[in-house]
Design a protein around this motif. Sequence first.
Motif, PDB file in Angstrom:
ATOM      1  N   VAL A 103       0.832  -1.202   0.000  1.00 55.04           N
ATOM      2  CA  VAL A 103       0.000   0.000   0.000  1.00 55.04           C
ATOM      3  C   VAL A 103       0.870   1.257   0.000  1.00 55.04           C
ATOM      4  O   VAL A 103       0.667   2.186  -0.794  1.00 55.04           O
ATOM      5  CB  VAL A 103      -0.956  -0.001   1.207  1.00 55.04           C
ATOM      6  CG1 VAL A 103      -1.675   1.349   1.309  1.00 55.04           C
ATOM      7  CG2 VAL A 103      -1.961  -1.128   1.085  1.00 55.04           C
ATOM      8  N   LEU A 104       1.851   1.295   0.909  1.00 58.86           N
ATOM      9  CA  LEU A 104       2.734   2.449   0.971  1.00 58.86           C
ATOM     10  C   LEU A 104       3.534   2.613  -0.320  1.00 58.86           C
ATOM     11  O   LEU A 104       3.740   3.724  -0.806  1.00 58.86           O
ATOM     12  CB  LEU A 104       3.683   2.322   2.161  1.00 58.86           C
ATOM     13  CG  LEU A 104       3.077   2.570   3.541  1.00 58.86           C
ATOM     14  CD1 LEU A 104       4.109   2.268   4.623  1.00 58.86           C
ATOM     15  CD2 LEU A 104       2.588   4.001   3.665  1.00 58.86           C
ATOM     16  N   ALA A 106       2.637   1.760  -3.328  1.00 63.13           N
ATOM     17  CA  ALA A 106       1.771   2.311  -4.379  1.00 63.13           C
ATOM     18  C   ALA A 106       1.655   3.823  -4.235  1.00 63.13           C
ATOM     19  O   ALA A 106       1.701   4.569  -5.224  1.00 63.13           O
ATOM     20  CB  ALA A 106       0.392   1.662  -4.306  1.00 63.13           C
ATOM     21  N   GLY A 107       1.510   4.303  -2.990  1.00 70.02           N
ATOM     22  CA  GLY A 107       1.428   5.741  -2.766  1.00 70.02           C
ATOM     23  C   GLY A 107       2.703   6.461  -3.172  1.00 70.02           C
ATOM     24  O   GLY A 107       2.658   7.516  -3.819  1.00 70.02           O
ATOM     25  N   PHE A 108       3.855   5.902  -2.814  1.00 71.12           N
ATOM     26  CA  PHE A 108       5.125   6.528  -3.180  1.00 71.12           C
ATOM     27  C   PHE A 108       5.357   6.468  -4.687  1.00 71.12           C
ATOM     28  O   PHE A 108       5.984   7.377  -5.254  1.00 71.12           O
ATOM     29  CB  PHE A 108       6.279   5.852  -2.432  1.00 71.12           C
ATOM     30  CG  PHE A 108       6.463   6.351  -1.029  1.00 71.12           C
ATOM     31  CD1 PHE A 108       6.800   7.665  -0.783  1.00 71.12           C
ATOM     32  CD2 PHE A 108       6.277   5.502   0.059  1.00 71.12           C
ATOM     33  CE1 PHE A 108       6.976   8.138   0.516  1.00 71.12           C
ATOM     34  CE2 PHE A 108       6.438   5.959   1.356  1.00 71.12           C
ATOM     35  CZ  PHE A 108       6.781   7.289   1.592  1.00 71.12           C
ATOM     36  N   HIS A 109       4.883   5.408  -5.340  1.00 70.77           N
ATOM     37  CA  HIS A 109       5.005   5.334  -6.801  1.00 70.77           C
ATOM     38  C   HIS A 109       4.224   6.475  -7.456  1.00 70.77           C
ATOM     39  O   HIS A 109       4.685   7.064  -8.443  1.00 70.77           O
ATOM     40  CB  HIS A 109       4.503   3.982  -7.312  1.00 70.77           C
ATOM     41  CG  HIS A 109       5.509   2.892  -7.224  1.00 70.77           C
ATOM     42  ND1 HIS A 109       6.705   2.912  -7.912  1.00 70.77           N
ATOM     43  CD2 HIS A 109       5.513   1.728  -6.522  1.00 70.77           C
ATOM     44  CE1 HIS A 109       7.402   1.818  -7.641  1.00 70.77           C
ATOM     45  NE2 HIS A 109       6.702   1.080  -6.792  1.00 70.77           N
ATOM     46  N   TRP A 110       3.046   6.784  -6.924  1.00 67.41           N
ATOM     47  CA  TRP A 110       2.257   7.894  -7.475  1.00 67.41           C
ATOM     48  C   TRP A 110       3.016   9.210  -7.303  1.00 67.41           C
ATOM     49  O   TRP A 110       3.098  10.029  -8.229  1.00 67.41           O
ATOM     50  CB  TRP A 110       0.908   7.974  -6.782  1.00 67.41           C
ATOM     51  CG  TRP A 110       0.057   9.087  -7.317  1.00 67.41           C
ATOM     52  CD1 TRP A 110      -0.784   9.049  -8.388  1.00 67.41           C
ATOM     53  CD2 TRP A 110       0.010  10.435  -6.809  1.00 67.41           C
ATOM     54  NE1 TRP A 110      -1.365  10.284  -8.588  1.00 67.41           N
ATOM     55  CE2 TRP A 110      -0.893  11.160  -7.639  1.00 67.41           C
ATOM     56  CE3 TRP A 110       0.632  11.100  -5.752  1.00 67.41           C
ATOM     57  CZ2 TRP A 110      -1.185  12.499  -7.423  1.00 67.41           C
ATOM     58  CZ3 TRP A 110       0.350  12.443  -5.542  1.00 67.41           C
ATOM     59  CH2 TRP A 110      -0.553  13.130  -6.370  1.00 67.41           C
ATOM     60  N   VAL A 111       3.550   9.435  -6.092  1.00 66.64           N
ATOM     61  CA  VAL A 111       4.296  10.663  -5.832  1.00 66.64           C
ATOM     62  C   VAL A 111       5.525  10.737  -6.729  1.00 66.64           C
ATOM     63  O   VAL A 111       5.874  11.792  -7.267  1.00 66.64           O
ATOM     64  CB  VAL A 111       4.705  10.744  -4.345  1.00 66.64           C
ATOM     65  CG1 VAL A 111       5.589  11.967  -4.092  1.00 66.64           C
ATOM     66  CG2 VAL A 111       3.473  10.794  -3.457  1.00 66.64           C
TER      67      VAL A 111
END
Length: 641
Positions: A103-104, A106-111
């Motif tokens: 989950v984390l 995926a969030g960092f990949h977006w950023v």
Amino acid sequence: MADIAWDDDDPFEEQRANTDDPMGRLFSAYGRPHILPATVGVIASIAARLLDLLPPVLLGLAIDAVFNDDAAFAMWLIPDAWLPAEESEQLLFVVGLIGGAFVLSAGFHWVRNWGFNAFAQRIQHDVRTDTYDAMQRLEMGFFADKQTGELMSILSNDVNQLETFLNEGLNSMFRLGVMVVGIGAVLLYYNWQLALVALLPVPLIAGFTYLFVKVIQPKYARVRSSVGTVNSRLENNLGGMQVIKTATTEEYESDRVDAVSSEYLDANWDAIGTRIKFFPALRLLAGLGFVLTFVVGGLWVITGSGPGPLTGDLTVGTFVVFILFTQRFVWPLAQFGQIINMYQRAHASAERVFGLVDESDGLEATGEADPLAVTDGSVEYDGVTFGYDGETVVENIDFEADGGETVALVGPTGAGKSTVLKLLLRLYDVDEGAIRIDGQDIRSATPTSLRRHIGYVGQDTFLFYGTVRENIAYGTFDADESDIEAAAKAAEAHEFITNLPEGYETMVGERGVKLSGGQRQRIAIARAVLKDPAVLVLDEATSDVDTETELLIQRSLDRLTADRTTFAIAHRLSTIRDADTILVLDDGEIVERGTHDELIERDGLYAHLWGVQAGEIDSLPEAFVERAAERRARADVDGDD
């Protein structure tokens, strides 16, 4: 196909050769203002990749501690007191950590993607606008040697190539860098001996990549050059489609497009051939590490002791971590070649972009440039000589025009008339002598202030895609509706404009294709009228209108030129017979000067040209006719003035 001398064909070879460290300049000059999104992208990339490494480590821990009971259940950075004691709880704890890591991550990949895309897009915008700005400041002689398609290739394809590397290339570089360093560190921590086996191909890959870079770089330079050639041919043909159709030369032009496209195909296929050989070889070397790790680690686990000189124990969980990580390690190493590939493409494009940006504008300044101050509008040519590529076009041009006077330039085709007036606008700079307006050398004035005081109507009328109103107001953007209509009336354009489907809001089409030549020319005259310049230059301003329209325009021009200095070039001598002074040019020199009546009485070149237009062909001297034939033949080769 015969070999192509690409160095000779590349119109930007000189610019590319004079460009030092283009990629370093890209980052220092354009990357620094946008360092924030790049930093966010780098940090997010590192965090995302470290989180991607967590699941295999946790899986190895679960195998050894939970399933096989070969090791204690312990984790980095987590106190033992926080860890569950029961195996089932330990399993759920590991699964929860793995899920949280995904989950984390995926969030960092977006950023990460936001950061690198913002960085790349903003630099792309800045580079393109700066390149265009630099290009439009260049002397017209630069554009005489470059085709539109070649310049479009730089502004579009090359700039886009930089954006691709800054986004995808940098993104991949940091992603793969973190993967390689992170995986290497984990493997060395778990078992440094087996890690050395897994990392064995790295030096081989580095040397192989270095050879690839040396070979591929000139190939990509050739590809970028050929793209410009293709764009030039296509742009040229699309612009001349009417001529192609009326001349029934479709097959001939198809062959020419086929030729330049084949040149691009050869250049690109040469680069592709090198690239498709490199990547499989790179994967083979990277796969060698995986095979060695699997064989050595497998034997180690089966026999319970290290093969050969290797010592110590290797648990099943550690072996699984090595297998998973080595497999992940193989892919980044193989993908590294793709990054090098993108970098080399970007490097070739950056050379062309910065070569164009660094091109000298070709205009010389005499001291510090100041805004031009115009009072009377008097113009003086003092011993002006100018030529292209070492060949003199106009020589020792001397004359003065007092404020408010009209000076006409006439002469045979190729005599240098248009060149003389282009020098006044500083589209080129004189080689010798000086041009002064109200006593001020125009080279000591800023080009912008100079041109604001000069209105120009050329023989090749250009209208921008947009409305009639926008084209009249072009350059005088703050003009109100009444001023625009007054300028149109002065140019005898108001009546036909009001009869258009949407009047002043009618779209003129690409290059004004929806209007006739005469209509386009009257709009161009209205544009000059609206500018209200101190000096007016009319270069065949009525060449595309019929006799009746010419009469109307001439009446308006007489009013327009009454209180401003005017220079007029005309092949129809009837339009300039009332000029205060007529300068007759031949082979780049002033051979006669005076009023219409004075020149007719002199019975020289002007009188003979007047006789041609009056239909008095039989009375012309044979020497004049022969000379006219020679001039026409030379003009067909060199181009008109």
